[in-house]
Every structure is written in structure tokens, then in C-alpha cells.
Design an enzyme around this catalytic site. Structure first.
Site, short mmCIF file in Angstrom:
data_model
loop_
_atom_site.label_atom_id
_atom_site.label_comp_id
_atom_site.label_asym_id
_atom_site.label_seq_id
_atom_site.Cartn_x
_atom_site.Cartn_y
_atom_site.Cartn_z
N PHE A 128 -13.42 -10.63 8.00
CA PHE A 128 -12.98 -10.78 6.61
C PHE A 128 -13.45 -12.14 6.10
O PHE A 128 -13.25 -13.16 6.76
CB PHE A 128 -11.47 -10.66 6.53
CG PHE A 128 -10.97 -10.52 5.12
CD1 PHE A 128 -11.05 -9.31 4.45
CD2 PHE A 128 -10.43 -11.60 4.45
CE1 PHE A 128 -10.60 -9.18 3.14
CE2 PHE A 128 -9.99 -11.49 3.14
CZ PHE A 128 -10.07 -10.27 2.48
N ASP A 199 -5.83 -12.16 13.47
CA ASP A 199 -5.47 -11.89 12.08
C ASP A 199 -4.95 -10.45 12.02
O ASP A 199 -5.70 -9.50 12.30
CB ASP A 199 -6.68 -12.09 11.16
CG ASP A 199 -6.31 -12.01 9.69
OD1 ASP A 199 -5.36 -11.27 9.36
OD2 ASP A 199 -6.98 -12.66 8.86
N TYR A 224 1.29 -8.86 1.43
CA TYR A 224 1.17 -7.98 0.26
C TYR A 224 0.47 -6.66 0.54
O TYR A 224 0.31 -5.85 -0.35
CB TYR A 224 0.48 -8.71 -0.90
CG TYR A 224 -0.85 -9.36 -0.59
CD1 TYR A 224 -2.02 -8.60 -0.52
CD2 TYR A 224 -0.94 -10.73 -0.38
CE1 TYR A 224 -3.23 -9.20 -0.24
CE2 TYR A 224 -2.16 -11.34 -0.09
CZ TYR A 224 -3.30 -10.57 -0.02
OH TYR A 224 -4.49 -11.17 0.27
N LYS A 225 0.02 -6.44 1.77
CA LYS A 225 -0.66 -5.18 2.08
C LYS A 225 0.39 -4.16 2.53
O LYS A 225 1.22 -3.75 1.73
CB LYS A 225 -1.76 -5.43 3.11
CG LYS A 225 -2.89 -6.25 2.48
CD LYS A 225 -3.95 -6.70 3.46
CE LYS A 225 -5.06 -7.44 2.70
NZ LYS A 225 -5.85 -8.31 3.56
N ARG A 372 -13.05 2.86 0.08
CA ARG A 372 -12.02 2.65 1.11
C ARG A 372 -10.73 3.34 0.69
O ARG A 372 -10.30 3.23 -0.46
CB ARG A 372 -11.83 1.15 1.30
CG ARG A 372 -11.04 0.79 2.54
CD ARG A 372 -11.04 -0.70 2.77
NE ARG A 372 -10.41 -1.42 1.66
CZ ARG A 372 -9.93 -2.66 1.76
NH1 ARG A 372 -10.05 -3.32 2.88
NH2 ARG A 372 -9.38 -3.25 0.71
C1 LIG Z 1 -6.23 -9.50 3.09
C2 LIG Z 1 -6.74 -10.38 4.18
C3 LIG Z 1 -6.59 -11.75 4.09
C4 LIG Z 1 -5.99 -12.34 2.85
O1 LIG Z 1 -5.94 -13.71 2.82
P1 LIG Z 1 -5.26 -14.42 1.57
O2 LIG Z 1 -5.15 -15.81 1.98
O3 LIG Z 1 -3.96 -13.74 1.30
O4 LIG Z 1 -6.14 -14.21 0.39
C5 LIG Z 1 -7.03 -12.52 5.15
N1 LIG Z 1 -7.60 -11.95 6.24
C6 LIG Z 1 -7.75 -10.61 6.34
C7 LIG Z 1 -8.36 -10.02 7.57
C8 LIG Z 1 -7.34 -9.79 5.31
O5 LIG Z 1 -7.51 -8.47 5.39
#
Ligand SMILES: *Cc1c(COP(=O)(O)O)cnc(C)c1O
Length: 413
Positions: A128, A199, A224-225, A372
Site C-alpha cells: 500500500f 499492517d 474506517y474500513k 475492487r
Molecule cells: C487503508 C490503508 C492505510 C490507510 O492509512 P491512513 O493513514 O489511514 O491513510 C494504510 N495501509 C494500508 C495497507 C491500508 O489499506
């Protein structure tokens, strides 16, 4: 089409769905099939009232007293305890704070400090983006003493050697949905003396995770997911108990101090996981996150996993039966090898997804060409999946996605 792929068959599966009770926990808009809970969880029914209560009573009436009387100051660790259950962590190993990006920086920095003399942070290309960007920023901050090395996932095990301070991996890949063997990779990292930083953004609330059993060292994840905490919800940080006393994170703000209200000049980290905190928690955002996590009350992750595999497999079965050969499957075909979302590649993916969203089936698009779809068992039914595929079939057969308005790129995809 085989009998198992009829809408009636889907409805029959829904009648024996042990998670059907959870759907009323969400305030989903009518006419929408939401296949993007992996990117932004929907609004839980309880959130609006809880926020109004915090604003009008705790803030409005309680004023500053509410830091003590309304549990505000305890929120980061109290809510961390609630997330711990979902990721196989001890109650005292998780803190809710900052964003995933910031927590990744704090923990990667702390990991490097725990392995002095080692100059490599190991990750994978295509991780990511924010994870790689934050690690690049950390290396820059460390003045070249540490470098980020990215090797393809099938060669990571071979790249682990005694130069590696920390292995930073996203457990569930954000496009393909592929999962790393967390216990296996952790054991390999430990065998060369490296730490692991996982992560869990696309894992928490999506698949069963057992950080303790995997022997994981450090982890971060998103609120938030799948946790339904609201747009920009606070994230979390996990530090295995055995590392907490030695761990020094660089953002040494007062909320992570041993005695924030002693107002002394010199930083001294709090005992335990509280040292991961930095500044004052966003209480309203914490309230919404708490409501999001509450949608998992009484829900076992094993049941979530079973239904998630059933929903995503149904989606692929229907797709292969109704639109054979039209999309390239980016995710593993075997349900056990993917998490709770599925990606399809198509050269006109952006316009097709835009047309789907206009028709009430909300997924998302990831550059360069991926559609997705997230399958979130707390509020989706098999009939929803059936209807979503029928909508996609209509869009592909009528070619309605060719309408020029679907080609206009928006800022957020
Ligand atoms: C959604 C996501 C993030 C989000 O990071 P933010 O700091 O909230 O923007 C980080 N890493 C992964 C793998 C994600 O899927």
C-alpha cells in the site's frame, strides 16, 4: 446456469445465515448494494445518536469535566482493548491513536531502534503506497543509516538476513486480497533476529487474525474500513507485551508521557502500550469508532470468515457463469487464499465501476485497471451479491458504461 446460482438458492442461503441479525446494526441507504466496506465501512445505526450525546451532553454540559467524567481520557486504551479481541492481542497490547500512516512511522522507527546496527527495512514492491512512503520518509530522517529494500513476495523469505531490522508487510494485499502466512513469515524473520511489523488495515474485522499465536512483534491497522469507524477514523497500534518496556517511539507527545499532567520538562514514556500515544485524542472520532467496533459485538470472526468466503465465491461463480472471460481475476480463485475483497482487471475498469456506482452497486477502482469489490458479512446477503452481478451483467451487455460521463475521473476513486 446451474441451480445453485439462482436467486432462490441465494435466498435459501440467506435464510440460514447465522450473521443475518447484524444487518440492522447499519443505516444503509435504500437502493444501494454496498461492496466497498473494505474501503469505508458504512454508518452504524448507533453512531449518530452517540455523537449527538457526546456533543450535546458530554461536551455541551460537561465541558472540560468530561475528560474525567465521560471517560474521554481513557478512550484510546479502552477502545484498543475492544479491537484486541478481533486480532488475537492481549487487552493491554493495543492503543487507538493517530492514523495508520503515522502509527507505521512510529513503530518502524521504534523497531529500527530496537535492532541497532542493522541497516535494512524489508518490504514488498506494490505494498500500500502510504506504507512505502512513510518508510521512505523514515529512511530519509535516519540520514542514510537505514535503507528500504523491497523484494517481491515470493523472494522475501530469501531476502531475510542479519542486516534486516524489521520486516514490514501488509497482511492482506489491498488490491489482490492475497494473504501472507503471518506465523510463517514471523518465524522466518525471528530466525534471523529481525522484528515484524504487520499492517492489518485490510485484515481487522475481515479475517481472523491471531497476533499472539503468530508471535508477531508490532502491528498497525485502520479504523474506517471493516471496523466501520467513520471517514478518517483513528487507527490503532499493537506492541507485543514483551517489547513494550524497551520500545521508544519518536513522536514523544505528552499523552504518551508517564505523567501528562505533572507538566514536567523532560519526556518519560508511560508504562506499557500508552507510550504509543502522542497528542490529545479526537474524542468525537473515538466515539464513532467505538460504535463501529460495536457492530462486531457477539460476532465471532470465524463466522465472519465463513460467510465472507461464501459471498466472494458466489460472486466469482456467478461472474464466470454470466460473463465468462470478460474480466481478468487479480485475486486468488481459491477462497482460502484471499481475504474479504476481490479485484478484477479490465482496460475500461474505471468507466465500468462508475456505471456500476450510478446503478447503485458501489465498489471502487484502483489504478491502473482494477475493479475492487468488498464482501462484508455483517450487512451483505447472498441475494445482494446475486443482484450486484445482475447489474454488472446489464451494464456489460448494454455497454451503458460507454456513456462519456463515466469516463470523467474524480479526485477520489
Ligand atoms: C487503508 C490503508 C492505510 C490507510 O492509512 P491512513 O493513514 O489511514 O491513510 C494504510 N495501509 C494500508 C495497507 C491500508 O489499506
Amino acid at each position: 446456469m446451474t441451480a445453485v446460482l439462482t436467486r432462490e438458492a441465494c435466498e435459501a442461503m440467506d435464510r440460514s445465515d447465522p450473521l443475518a441479525f447484524a444487518r440492522v446494526r447499519f443505516a444503509l441507504p435504500p437502493g444501494v448494494i454496498y461492496l466497498d466496506g473494505n474501503s469505508l465501512g458504512p454508518l452504524p445505526r448507533a453512531t449518530a445518536d452517540a455523537l449527538a450525546q457526546q456533543v450535546q451532553v458530554a461536551w455541551g454540559q460537561g465541558l472540560i469535566r468530561s475528560w474525567n467524567t465521560a471517560g474521554w481520557i481513557d478512550a484510546p486504551l479502552r477502545i484498543g482493548t475492544r479491537i484486541a479481541r478481533l486480532i488475537g492481542a492481549g487487552a493491554d497490547e493495543v492503543a487507538v491513536t493517530d492514523s495508520t500512516s503515522v502509527n507505521l512511522f512510529k513503530l518502524a522507527s521504534a523497531a529500527v531502534a530496537l535492532r541497532p546496527g542493522r541497516r535494512v527495512i524489508l518490504s514488498e514492491p506494490g505494498n500500500f503506497p502510504t506504507d512505502l512512503y512513510m518508510l521512505q520518509g523514515l529512511c530519509q530522517q535516519l540520514g542514510g543509516a537505514v535503507e528500504l529494500k523491497c523484494v517481491p513476495r515470493d523472494r522475501i523469505a530469501d531476502a531475510l538476513d542479519d542486516t534486516v531490522a524489521v520486516l514490514v508487510l501488509t497482511h492482506v494485499h489491498y488490491t489482490s486480497g492475497e494473504m501472507f502466512d503471518m506465523a510463517g513469515m514471523t518465524a522466518r524473520a525471528h530466525a534471523v533476529g529481525a522484528l515484524t511489523l504487520w499492517d492489518l488495515s485490510h485484515s481487522t474485522g475481515a479475517v481472523p487474525v491471531d497476533l499472539s499465536a503468530a508471535g508477531a512483534d508490532l502491528a498497525v491497522g485502520c479504523g474506517y474500513k471493516y471496523l466501520n469507524g467513520g471517514p478518517g477514523a483513528p487507527a490503532f497500534a499493537y506492541v507485543a507485551r514483551r517489547h513494550q518496556a524497551d520500545l521508544r517511539q519518536p513522536l514523544s507527545g505528552w499523552m504518551g508521557h508517564a505523567a501528562p499532567f505533572a507538566f514536567v520538562d523532560d519526556y518519560q514514556p508511560a508504562e506499557g502500550i500508552a507510550r504509543m500515544l502522542c497528542g490529545t485524542p479526537s474524542v468525537l472520532a473515538m466515539t464513532a469508532l467505538d460504535c463501529g467496533i460495536a457492530t462486531f459485538d457477539g460476532v465471532e470472526m470465524a463466522a465472519v470468515r465463513t460467510k465472507s468466503m461464501s459471498l466472494s465465491s458466489l460472486f466469482l461463480d456467478l461472474l464466470e457463469a454470466r460473463l465468462p472471460g470478460l474480466f481478468e481475476l487479480v485475486s486468488p480463485r481459491n477462497a482460502a487464499d484471499r481475504a474479504s475483497h476481490v479485484s478484477l482487471a479490465h482496460p475500461d475498469g474505471y468507466a465500468i465501476m462508475a456505471a456500476l456506482i450510478a446503478a447503485g452497486v458501489i465498489g471502487d477502482f484502483r489504478a491502473p485497471d482494477r475493479l475492487r469489490f468488498g464482501f462484508t458479512p455483517l450487512y451483505l446477503s447472498h441475494a445482494d451479491v446475486f443482484d450486484a452481478v445482475e447489474t454488472l451483467v446489464r451494464i456489460m451487455q448494454t455497454e451503458s458504461w460507454r456513456d462519456p460521463r463515466f469516463a470523467v475521473r474524480q479526485a477520489v476513486t
